[in-house]
Design a protein around this motif. Structure first.
Motif, PDB file in Angstrom:
ATOM      1  N   GLU A 310       0.836  -1.211   0.000  1.00  0.00           N
ATOM      2  CA  GLU A 310       0.000   0.000   0.000  1.00  0.00           C
ATOM      3  C   GLU A 310       0.866   1.255   0.000  1.00  0.00           C
ATOM      4  O   GLU A 310       1.999   1.264   0.500  1.00  0.00           O
ATOM      5  N   LEU A 311       0.281   2.309  -0.525  1.00  0.00           N
ATOM      6  CA  LEU A 311       0.925   3.618  -0.495  1.00  0.00           C
ATOM      7  C   LEU A 311       0.381   4.424   0.684  1.00  0.00           C
ATOM      8  O   LEU A 311      -0.828   4.472   0.915  1.00  0.00           O
ATOM      9  N   VAL A 312       1.298   5.033   1.444  1.00  0.00           N
ATOM     10  CA  VAL A 312       0.908   5.897   2.567  1.00  0.00           C
ATOM     11  C   VAL A 312       1.696   7.196   2.461  1.00  0.00           C
ATOM     12  O   VAL A 312       2.778   7.239   1.852  1.00  0.00           O
ATOM     13  N   TYR A 313       1.135   8.246   3.045  1.00  0.00           N
ATOM     14  CA  TYR A 313       1.767   9.565   3.007  1.00  0.00           C
ATOM     15  C   TYR A 313       2.462   9.798   4.341  1.00  0.00           C
ATOM     16  O   TYR A 313       1.915   9.504   5.413  1.00  0.00           O
ATOM     17  N   GLY A 314       3.694  10.308   4.318  1.00  0.00           N
ATOM     18  CA  GLY A 314       4.427  10.484   5.566  1.00  0.00           C
ATOM     19  C   GLY A 314       5.338  11.680   5.560  1.00  0.00           C
ATOM     20  O   GLY A 314       5.484  12.379   4.543  1.00  0.00           O
ATOM     21  N   ARG A 315       5.976  11.918   6.705  1.00  0.00           N
ATOM     22  CA  ARG A 315       6.883  13.055   6.879  1.00  0.00           C
ATOM     23  C   ARG A 315       8.236  12.556   7.370  1.00  0.00           C
ATOM     24  O   ARG A 315       8.325  11.729   8.280  1.00  0.00           O
ATOM     25  N   VAL A 316       9.302  13.057   6.772  1.00  0.00           N
ATOM     26  CA  VAL A 316      10.659  12.672   7.159  1.00  0.00           C
ATOM     27  C   VAL A 316      10.965  13.231   8.547  1.00  0.00           C
ATOM     28  O   VAL A 316      10.883  14.449   8.765  1.00  0.00           O
ATOM     29  N   THR A 317      11.290  12.363   9.493  1.00  0.00           N
ATOM     30  CA  THR A 317      11.572  12.797  10.868  1.00  0.00           C
ATOM     31  C   THR A 317      13.061  12.781  11.194  1.00  0.00           C
ATOM     32  O   THR A 317      13.524  13.545  12.033  1.00  0.00           O
ATOM     33  N   LYS A 318      13.800  11.886  10.531  1.00  0.00           N
ATOM     34  CA  LYS A 318      15.223  11.776  10.855  1.00  0.00           C
ATOM     35  C   LYS A 318      15.973  11.183   9.668  1.00  0.00           C
ATOM     36  O   LYS A 318      15.487  10.265   8.999  1.00  0.00           O
ATOM     37  N   ILE A 319      17.157  11.708   9.424  1.00  0.00           N
ATOM     38  CA  ILE A 319      18.018  11.175   8.376  1.00  0.00           C
ATOM     39  C   ILE A 319      19.237  10.528   9.019  1.00  0.00           C
ATOM     40  O   ILE A 319      19.880  11.130   9.881  1.00  0.00           O
ATOM     41  N   VAL A 320      19.522   9.306   8.634  1.00  0.00           N
ATOM     42  CA  VAL A 320      20.653   8.557   9.193  1.00  0.00           C
ATOM     43  C   VAL A 320      21.515   8.089   8.018  1.00  0.00           C
ATOM     44  O   VAL A 320      21.082   8.110   6.858  1.00  0.00           O
ATOM     45  N   PRO A 321      22.756   7.653   8.262  1.00  0.00           N
ATOM     46  CA  PRO A 321      23.645   7.240   7.163  1.00  0.00           C
ATOM     47  C   PRO A 321      23.068   6.131   6.282  1.00  0.00           C
ATOM     48  O   PRO A 321      23.385   6.045   5.097  1.00  0.00           O
ATOM     49  N   PHE A 322      22.213   5.284   6.865  1.00  0.00           N
ATOM     50  CA  PHE A 322      21.691   4.141   6.110  1.00  0.00           C
ATOM     51  C   PHE A 322      20.290   4.379   5.564  1.00  0.00           C
ATOM     52  O   PHE A 322      19.638   3.456   5.076  1.00  0.00           O
ATOM     53  N   GLY A 323      19.787   5.599   5.648  1.00  0.00           N
ATOM     54  CA  GLY A 323      18.469   5.880   5.111  1.00  0.00           C
ATOM     55  C   GLY A 323      17.770   7.013   5.836  1.00  0.00           C
ATOM     56  O   GLY A 323      18.416   7.969   6.288  1.00  0.00           O
ATOM     57  N   CYS A 324      16.466   6.907   5.985  1.00  0.00           N
ATOM     58  CA  CYS A 324      15.713   7.934   6.709  1.00  0.00           C
ATOM     59  C   CYS A 324      14.475   7.310   7.352  1.00  0.00           C
ATOM     60  O   CYS A 324      13.977   6.269   6.911  1.00  0.00           O
ATOM     61  N   PHE A 325      14.001   7.962   8.407  1.00  0.00           N
ATOM     62  CA  PHE A 325      12.797   7.516   9.087  1.00  0.00           C
ATOM     63  C   PHE A 325      11.649   8.442   8.697  1.00  0.00           C
ATOM     64  O   PHE A 325      11.812   9.663   8.632  1.00  0.00           O
ATOM     65  N   ILE A 326      10.501   7.836   8.446  1.00  0.00           N
ATOM     66  CA  ILE A 326       9.331   8.592   8.026  1.00  0.00           C
ATOM     67  C   ILE A 326       8.141   8.243   8.907  1.00  0.00           C
ATOM     68  O   ILE A 326       7.832   7.059   9.111  1.00  0.00           O
ATOM     69  N   GLN A 327       7.513   9.267   9.456  1.00  0.00           N
ATOM     70  CA  GLN A 327       6.317   9.061  10.272  1.00  0.00           C
ATOM     71  C   GLN A 327       5.120   8.899   9.347  1.00  0.00           C
ATOM     72  O   GLN A 327       4.794   9.784   8.566  1.00  0.00           O
ATOM     73  N   VAL A 328       4.461   7.732   9.460  1.00  0.00           N
ATOM     74  CA  VAL A 328       3.326   7.434   8.583  1.00  0.00           C
ATOM     75  C   VAL A 328       2.003   7.422   9.333  1.00  0.00           C
ATOM     76  O   VAL A 328       0.942   7.286   8.736  1.00  0.00           O
ATOM     77  N   ALA A 329       2.061   7.536  10.676  1.00  0.00           N
ATOM     78  CA  ALA A 329       0.859   7.621  11.509  1.00  0.00           C
ATOM     79  C   ALA A 329       1.293   8.143  12.862  1.00  0.00           C
ATOM     80  O   ALA A 329       2.494   8.220  13.160  1.00  0.00           O
ATOM     81  N   ASP A 330       0.342   8.515  13.695  1.00  0.00           N
ATOM     82  CA  ASP A 330       0.657   9.060  15.013  1.00  0.00           C
ATOM     83  C   ASP A 330       1.413   8.023  15.837  1.00  0.00           C
ATOM     84  O   ASP A 330       0.883   6.964  16.175  1.00  0.00           O
TER      85      ASP A 330
END
Length: 455
Positions: A310-330
């Motif tokens: 599925e496709l979900v909409y999210g916001r980038v919360t943190k960038i790390v050397p191996f990628g990034c974390f994205i908040q997709v829900a509360d």
């Protein structure tokens, strides 16, 4: 000793000698047994020295002192400050004329020749003996709270007993003022006469008296029980909840499914909460509780409402050397590995995304047990089924018969109405080179043909 009678009178109306003798007391010539008058006076006065305890009757009460008759040649003076262990008291509140009290001799004769006494020191001496006996038998003392001082209360137990704030109740009390004037019972936990130090514990008294109640309470408490309680105190490592008989601890890790910086961000003192009993330690009388266990698990809710692909909409919360974390829900964040950030090779994640940036991602794995979600920006560009919570926002005409999102360009006169629609339009335009309001030949993002053209 010889009795002398008055001579008989012959005048009319005067009694005879016999009548006079019968109506009057005998006159004593000498009953001093060889003592001088001064010696006889001294013999009627009690003997005592400085430091002795004496008893007497209060004959006068002034604002500055009290006079006490102890049978001495002069009345003893008790200065106001020597009446009570309480400070700044009115003497009339302590004693009244006619009261019989005990006092300690401070000075048999001061510079002014006065006998100086102390009621509070006599009380102190008596109290020490009694308190030592109570401590010896592990008994209880009772007294009135007379002062609030730094760190606790002063209790009048015949002397000044210190009751620390942490030992006033079963849990720490913040406001001690309401205890002034209250009679309390307490155990003696420290006694040192040389330092004039008496430390009391009302909590120890309460614990001893409530031991049976606590045992019964713990016996009726089982792991897995859900109980209602009130937050009684907040500490750095969690919160204590009063269950109506005992306090249980909710560790900070059991406060919320989300990350908690400090317990006060989740609850406040006085809040009513429902908690799950995790463990009951009878030997240590400790109860472990969980607040989050009584609340919906956002990870479980997310896993139930979404699926891989599925496709979900999210916001980038943190960038790390191996990628990034994205908040997709509360409270839910997923990882976009560096290999899933773009169709081309990525050396630095920050060249692809920025903190706070919002974008679409595809769910490629959900590990509920480890609470991990793997996401892909690269695969989101291929299109796919949009998660249910976003479908209504984009309208029915943007999906094919399989639920795949085909984008706003499937409709020639489409105009974005929401921020989400505008964001998606921009995303599609950047990814596929589409032009807003394109002609009828524009391929859909989710179609097989569109996918091929995107490659």
């Amino acid at each position: 000793m010889t009795e002398i009678s008055s001579p008989a009178e012959t005048a009319e109306g005067v009694s005879t000698t016999e009548e006079i003798n019968s109506q009057t007391s005998p006159i004593v010539l000498d009953d001093l047994d060889g003592l001088s008058f001064d010696e006889a006076i001294e013999g009627t006065i009690i003997s005592f020295e400085d430091g002795d305890l004496v008893r007497g009757k209060v004959v006068k009460v002034d604002k500055d002192e009290v006079l006490l008759d102890i049978g001495f040649k002069s009345e003893g003076v008790i200065p106001a400050k020597e009446l009570s262990i309480r400070r700044d008291v009115d003497p009339s509140e302590i004693v009244s004329v006619g009261d019989e009290i005990e006092a300690l001799v401070l000075q048999k004769e001061d510079k002014e020749g006065r006998l100086i006494l102390s009621k509070k020191r006599a009380q102190y001496e008596r109290a020490w003996g009694e308190i030592e006996a109570v401590k010896e038998r592990d008994g209880v003392v009772k007294g009135v709270v007379i002062e609030v001082v730094k760190g606790g209360l002063i209790v009048d137990i015949g002397l000044r007993g210190f009751l620390p704030a942490s030992l006033v109740e079963l849990r720490r009390v913040r406001d001690l003022a309401p205890y002034i004037g209250k009679t309390v019972e307490a155990k003696i936990i420290e006694l040192d006469k040389n330092r004039n130090n008496v430390v009391l514990s009302r909590r120890a008294f309460l614990e001893e008296n409530q031991k049976e109640q606590r045992e019964e309470f713990l016996d009726n408490l089982r792991p897995g029980d859900v109980r209602k309680g009130v937050v009684s105190s907040i500490v750095n490592f969690g919160v204590f909840v009063d269950l109506g008989g005992m306090d249980g601890l909710v560790h900070v890790s059991e406060l919320s499914w989300k990350h908690v910086d400090h317990p006060s961000s989740v609850v406040q003192v006085g809040d009513e909460v429902s908690v799950l009993v995790l463990d009951v330690d009878h030997s240590k009388e400790r109860i472990s509780l969980s607040l989050k266990a009584t609340q919906s698990d956002p990870w479980q809710e997310f896993a139930d409402a979404h699926k891989v692909g599925e496709l979900v909409y999210g916001r980038v919360t943190k960038i790390v050397p191996f990628g990034c974390f994205i908040q997709v829900a509360d409270g839910i964040e997923g990882l976009v590995h560096i290999s899933e950030m773009a169709l081309h090779h990525v050396d630095l994640p920050e060249r692809v995304v920025s903190p706070g940036e919002e974008l679409w991602v595809k769910i490629i794995d959900i590990d509920l047990q480890r609470r991990r979600i793997s996401l892909s920006i690269k695969q989101a560009a291929e299109g796919g089924e949009v998660a249910a919570e976003y479908q209504e926002a984009f309208g029915e005409h943007n999906y094919d018969e399989y639920g795949n999102y085909i984008g706003p360009y499937a409709v020639a006169d489409f105009t974005p109405e929401t921020e989400s629609q505008a964001a998606w339009a921009e995303y599609v335009a950047e990814t596929f080179g589409a032009v807003a309001g394109g002609d009828d030949d524009a391929e859909g993002v989710g179609s097989e043909e569109g996918h091929d053209s995107g490659e």
